[in-house]
Design a protein around this motif. Structure first.
Motif, PDB file in Angstrom:
ATOM      1  N   GLY A  44       0.809  -1.210   0.000  1.00 39.17           N
ATOM      2  CA  GLY A  44       0.000   0.000   0.000  1.00 39.17           C
ATOM      3  C   GLY A  44       0.842   1.259   0.000  1.00 39.17           C
ATOM      4  N   ARG A  45       1.885   1.268   0.814  1.00 39.36           N
ATOM      5  CA  ARG A  45       2.770   2.433   0.914  1.00 39.36           C
ATOM      6  C   ARG A  45       3.478   2.697  -0.405  1.00 39.36           C
ATOM      7  NH1 ARG A  45       4.244   7.089   1.707  1.00 39.36           N
ATOM      8  NH2 ARG A  45       6.145   7.660   2.798  1.00 39.36           N
ATOM      9  N   GLY A  46       3.756   1.638  -1.157  1.00 38.48           N
ATOM     10  CA  GLY A  46       4.494   1.772  -2.414  1.00 38.48           C
ATOM     11  C   GLY A  46       3.630   2.041  -3.624  1.00 38.48           C
ATOM     12  N   GLY A  47       2.364   2.324  -3.435  1.00 36.92           N
ATOM     13  CA  GLY A  47       1.520   2.715  -4.555  1.00 36.92           C
ATOM     14  C   GLY A  47       0.620   1.626  -5.081  1.00 36.92           C
ATOM     15  N   GLY A  48       0.486   0.508  -4.350  1.00 37.60           N
ATOM     16  CA  GLY A  48      -0.437  -0.542  -4.769  1.00 37.60           C
ATOM     17  C   GLY A  48       0.073  -1.335  -5.951  1.00 37.60           C
ATOM     18  N   PHE A  49      -0.672  -1.340  -7.031  1.00 43.02           N
ATOM     19  CA  PHE A  49      -0.335  -2.172  -8.187  1.00 43.02           C
ATOM     20  C   PHE A  49       1.049  -1.880  -8.768  1.00 43.02           C
ATOM     21  CE2 PHE A  49      -0.535  -3.302 -12.733  1.00 43.02           C
ATOM     22  CZ  PHE A  49      -0.843  -4.656 -12.609  1.00 43.02           C
ATOM     23  N   ASP A 206     -13.710  -1.717   1.560  1.00 39.74           N
ATOM     24  CA  ASP A 206     -13.270  -1.266   0.233  1.00 39.74           C
ATOM     25  C   ASP A 206     -12.036  -0.369   0.329  1.00 39.74           C
ATOM     26  OD1 ASP A 206     -15.357  -2.647  -0.779  1.00 39.74           O
ATOM     27  OD2 ASP A 206     -16.606  -0.915  -1.278  1.00 39.74           O
ATOM     28  N   ALA A 207     -11.973   0.415   1.386  1.00 35.74           N
ATOM     29  CA  ALA A 207     -10.823   1.313   1.547  1.00 35.74           C
ATOM     30  C   ALA A 207      -9.522   0.516   1.682  1.00 35.74           C
ATOM     31  CB  ALA A 207     -11.025   2.210   2.770  1.00 35.74           C
ATOM     32  N   GLY A 208      -9.611  -0.648   2.346  1.00 37.19           N
ATOM     33  CA  GLY A 208      -8.436  -1.506   2.480  1.00 37.19           C
ATOM     34  C   GLY A 208      -8.020  -2.103   1.151  1.00 37.19           C
ATOM     35  N   LEU A 209      -8.998  -2.483   0.332  1.00 34.79           N
ATOM     36  CA  LEU A 209      -8.698  -3.030  -0.993  1.00 34.79           C
ATOM     37  C   LEU A 209      -8.080  -1.956  -1.883  1.00 34.79           C
ATOM     38  CD1 LEU A 209     -11.921  -5.182  -1.559  1.00 34.79           C
ATOM     39  CD2 LEU A 209      -9.636  -6.005  -0.960  1.00 34.79           C
ATOM     40  N   ASP A 210      -8.603  -0.733  -1.777  1.00 31.03           N
ATOM     41  CA  ASP A 210      -8.011   0.373  -2.537  1.00 31.03           C
ATOM     42  C   ASP A 210      -6.570   0.617  -2.105  1.00 31.03           C
ATOM     43  OD1 ASP A 210     -10.359   0.735  -3.923  1.00 31.03           O
ATOM     44  OD2 ASP A 210     -11.065   2.403  -2.672  1.00 31.03           O
ATOM     45  N   TYR A 211      -6.324   0.535  -0.793  1.00 32.55           N
ATOM     46  CA  TYR A 211      -4.975   0.743  -0.263  1.00 32.55           C
ATOM     47  C   TYR A 211      -4.000  -0.269  -0.851  1.00 32.55           C
ATOM     48  CZ  TYR A 211      -1.170   0.945   3.183  1.00 32.55           C
ATOM     49  OH  TYR A 211       0.058   1.036   3.793  1.00 32.55           O
ATOM     50  N   LEU A 212      -4.473  -1.515  -0.999  1.00 29.24           N
ATOM     51  CA  LEU A 212      -3.596  -2.584  -1.472  1.00 29.24           C
ATOM     52  C   LEU A 212      -3.371  -2.549  -2.980  1.00 29.24           C
ATOM     53  CD1 LEU A 212      -4.869  -5.637   0.620  1.00 29.24           C
ATOM     54  CD2 LEU A 212      -2.662  -4.499   0.843  1.00 29.24           C
ATOM     55  N   PHE A 213      -4.425  -2.320  -3.745  1.00 35.79           N
ATOM     56  CA  PHE A 213      -4.339  -2.591  -5.176  1.00 35.79           C
ATOM     57  C   PHE A 213      -4.587  -1.398  -6.096  1.00 35.79           C
ATOM     58  CE2 PHE A 213      -5.738  -6.671  -3.213  1.00 35.79           C
ATOM     59  CZ  PHE A 213      -4.569  -7.375  -3.460  1.00 35.79           C
ATOM     60  N   PRO A 215      -3.988   1.637  -8.152  1.00 39.14           N
ATOM     61  CA  PRO A 215      -2.756   2.357  -8.519  1.00 39.14           C
ATOM     62  C   PRO A 215      -2.737   3.759  -7.919  1.00 39.14           C
ATOM     63  CG  PRO A 215      -3.685   1.235 -10.423  1.00 39.14           C
ATOM     64  CD  PRO A 215      -4.706   1.121  -9.329  1.00 39.14           C
ATOM     65  N   ASN A 216      -1.684   4.041  -7.201  1.00 39.30           N
ATOM     66  CA  ASN A 216      -1.535   5.337  -6.539  1.00 39.30           C
ATOM     67  C   ASN A 216      -0.230   5.959  -7.010  1.00 39.30           C
ATOM     68  OD1 ASN A 216      -1.513   7.549  -4.853  1.00 39.30           O
ATOM     69  ND2 ASN A 216      -0.892   6.384  -3.043  1.00 39.30           N
ATOM     70  N   MET A 217      -0.306   6.649  -8.124  1.00 40.35           N
ATOM     71  CA  MET A 217       0.908   7.188  -8.730  1.00 40.35           C
ATOM     72  C   MET A 217       1.493   8.338  -7.921  1.00 40.35           C
ATOM     73  SD  MET A 217       0.956   5.001 -11.029  1.00 40.35           S
ATOM     74  CE  MET A 217       2.498   5.511 -11.770  1.00 40.35           C
ATOM     75  N   THR A 218       0.679   8.902  -7.003  1.00 44.73           N
ATOM     76  CA  THR A 218       1.226   9.978  -6.170  1.00 44.73           C
ATOM     77  C   THR A 218       2.332   9.463  -5.255  1.00 44.73           C
ATOM     78  OG1 THR A 218      -0.480   9.600  -4.470  1.00 44.73           O
ATOM     79  CG2 THR A 218      -0.965  11.235  -6.184  1.00 44.73           C
ATOM     80  N   ALA A 219       2.336   8.143  -5.006  1.00 49.53           N
ATOM     81  CA  ALA A 219       3.392   7.569  -4.170  1.00 49.53           C
ATOM     82  C   ALA A 219       4.763   7.789  -4.795  1.00 49.53           C
ATOM     83  CB  ALA A 219       3.148   6.071  -3.966  1.00 49.53           C
ATOM     84  N   PHE A 220       4.811   7.789  -6.127  1.00 48.76           N
ATOM     85  CA  PHE A 220       6.093   7.996  -6.803  1.00 48.76           C
ATOM     86  C   PHE A 220       6.574   9.438  -6.620  1.00 48.76           C
ATOM     87  CE2 PHE A 220       4.428   4.240  -8.832  1.00 48.76           C
ATOM     88  CZ  PHE A 220       5.550   3.454  -9.026  1.00 48.76           C
ATOM     89  N   ALA A 227      12.991   4.905  -4.219  1.00 42.06           N
ATOM     90  CA  ALA A 227      12.632   4.465  -2.870  1.00 42.06           C
ATOM     91  C   ALA A 227      11.647   3.304  -2.935  1.00 42.06           C
ATOM     92  CB  ALA A 227      12.037   5.621  -2.075  1.00 42.06           C
ATOM     93  N   ILE A 228      10.684   3.375  -3.860  1.00 42.37           N
ATOM     94  CA  ILE A 228       9.720   2.286  -4.019  1.00 42.37           C
ATOM     95  C   ILE A 228      10.414   1.042  -4.556  1.00 42.37           C
ATOM     96  CG2 ILE A 228       7.680   1.523  -5.317  1.00 42.37           C
ATOM     97  CD1 ILE A 228       6.645   4.377  -5.157  1.00 42.37           C
TER      98      ILE A 228
END
Length: 464
Positions: A44-49, A206-213, A215-220, A227-228
């Protein structure tokens, strides 16, 4: 029944009874606490997918080539790490001793955490029948802190776990590992599926599933691609047990008719699938109860205890979940204890029972000061000279995994790629047929793996 094989320079050595037995044992050795308390949070911390894609690339570019070498080295020499390197070149015996130091050191704190798991599993069982006292009612952080700060009770639970660990491998190391993993790994998967279904059907999951999978490109942008990348790489590194010597051990019990390349591909992928399943069992429930995702002991013993305490039927789901985590942990500890035990069987010619007993007692001794790091020795900071404010457990973890294991892996790449020569590895690999991409493997193992290993070392030391 296990088979027996002979290899020049060693006595008859039992092997796993089948490729399936090896597969379940190797997956059991890879699956551990990191799959449950590390992978979901980092995913989740690394942006999911995107993190998952990078993780899979790391598996194939680094994990698979190194596993091929470790499995082939183990099967060729039919012995544990120290004896294997010693018989090839006495100058490189020290590499086997580094593997031993990693396993002994990791077991010194890992068995303590397993004792905590056993305690919590028993408390959930007692709560299920109304005998848990204030276990569910008390604040999770307060309960955990009070428990680990006791000088004796955590050690009692630790030794209870290590007795179980000893009973599994005492008669025959390979048979004990294989038979136990044939039961534990399927049960582990079934339990995680049950808990995952319960967690994913909670309101707000659902929030947990979103956290896991999702795509969260803002993490980059927030933590950066490099770092990811290192986050995924380091997680894969330790999840697949690179540099521990356990892969070499499992290779030494590998039947000659088992395809090493296929095994080196399937085992890390299966390990990742279990980690994903653990994520589905953990994160949806965490978010459903509006708790902050965390990692490490805080996730297991504080966050998840809070979740199960509030969840309808939480005592039951807490019990089976902690049993599953116990199985994951035990499947790892029997592999590390088995690797330590080979020192006695291979070098000192002890029987399995004596070797297993000694390899059980040594970590139990190390666990004493580690446990007291939360009570009598709570002010001790062994790595203060490096600027690290870490207790005894985290300090030992850092030295074993971030320093010794990574160094052992780098030396393995140098030894197999340039000293022992890859030809011997390729001959072992091709016992079951042509290795069609051997030239690619050779290039990656000789040049890419050492470079990436150095990146892991520098990242683990906080230098990049």
């Amino acid at each position: 029944m296990s088979k027996e094989t002979k290899n020049t320079g060693t006595a008859a050595r039992s092997t796993f009874s089948s490729s399936l037995g090896f597969f379940l044992a190797a997956v059991g050795g890879a699956v551990g606490l990191g799959n449950v308390w590390g992978f979901p949070f980092k995913l989740g911390r690394g942006g999911g997918f995107p993190f998952l894609v990078i993780y899979v690339l790391c598996v194939f570019v680094v994990g698979v080539p190194i596993c091929i070498a470790e499995y082939a080295l183990g099967r060729k020499m039919r012995s544990g790490p120290v004896s294997a390197y010693k018989r090839i070149s006495k100058k490189w015996t020290f590499l086997g001793w580094i593997n031993m130091a990693v396993c002994i050191g990791v077991m010194g704190f890992y068995c303590l955490i397993c004792g905590w798991l056993l305690k919590y599993a028993c408390m959930f069982a007692l709560s299920l029948v109304g005998l848990g006292g204030d276990f569910l009612a008390m604040d999770s952080a307060t309960y955990f802190t009070a428990f680990v700060s006791k000088p004796l009770e955590p050690l009692i639970w630790t030794y209870a776990f290590m007795i179980i660990n000893y009973l599994v491998i005492r008669k025959n190391i390979s048979q004990g590992i294989e038979k136990s993993c044939k039961v534990m790994i399927p049960v582990l998967v079934v339990i995680l599926i049950v808990v995952a279904i319960r967690g994913c059907t909670l309101p707000g999951a659902d929030a947990g599933l979103d956290y896991l999978f999702k795509p969260n490109m803002t993490a980059f942008n927030e933590i950066g691609f490099f770092a990811i990348f290192t986050l995924a790489l380091v997680q894969m590194w330790f999840s697949v047990n690179i540099g521990f010597g356990t892969n070499l051990l499992y290779g030494s019990y590998l039947p000659d008719d088992t395809n090493i390349v296929k095994s080196a591909i399937i085992v890390p992928i299966a390990d990742m699938c279990v980690a994903l399943l653990a994520g589905l069992a953990v994160m949806p429930a965490v978010f459903a109860y509006d708790l902050e995702p965390s990692t490490g002991a805080g996730l297991l013993f504080i966050t998840l205890k809070t979740v199960f305490a509030e969840m309808p039927g939480g005592s039951f789901f807490g019990l089976i979940f902690f049993i599953a985590v116990l199985f994951a942990a035990l499947s790892s500890t029997i592999g590390m204890t088995g690797a330590i035990a080979t020192l006695g069987t291979d070098e000192f010619h002890w029987d399995n029972n004596k070797s297993s007993l000694v390899s059980t007692i040594v970590p139990c001794i190390i666990a004493i000061p580690v446990s007291w790091g939360y009570s009598l020795l709570s002010g001790v900071r062994p790595l203060a000279f490096l600027g690290k404010d870490t207790d005894l457990l985290d300090s030992l973890d850092f030295l074993c995994e971030n320093v010794l294991a990574t160094t052992a892996a780098l030396l393995l790449c140098i030894f197999v790629g340039w000293v022992w020569k890859p030809k011997t590895v390729l001959e072992e690999v091709e016992k079951t047929g042509p290795f069609t991409w051997k030239n690619l493997w050779l290039f990656v193992f000789r040049f890419v793996c050492p470079i990436i290993t150095v990146i892991v070392i520098l990242s683990s030391l906080g230098l990049i």
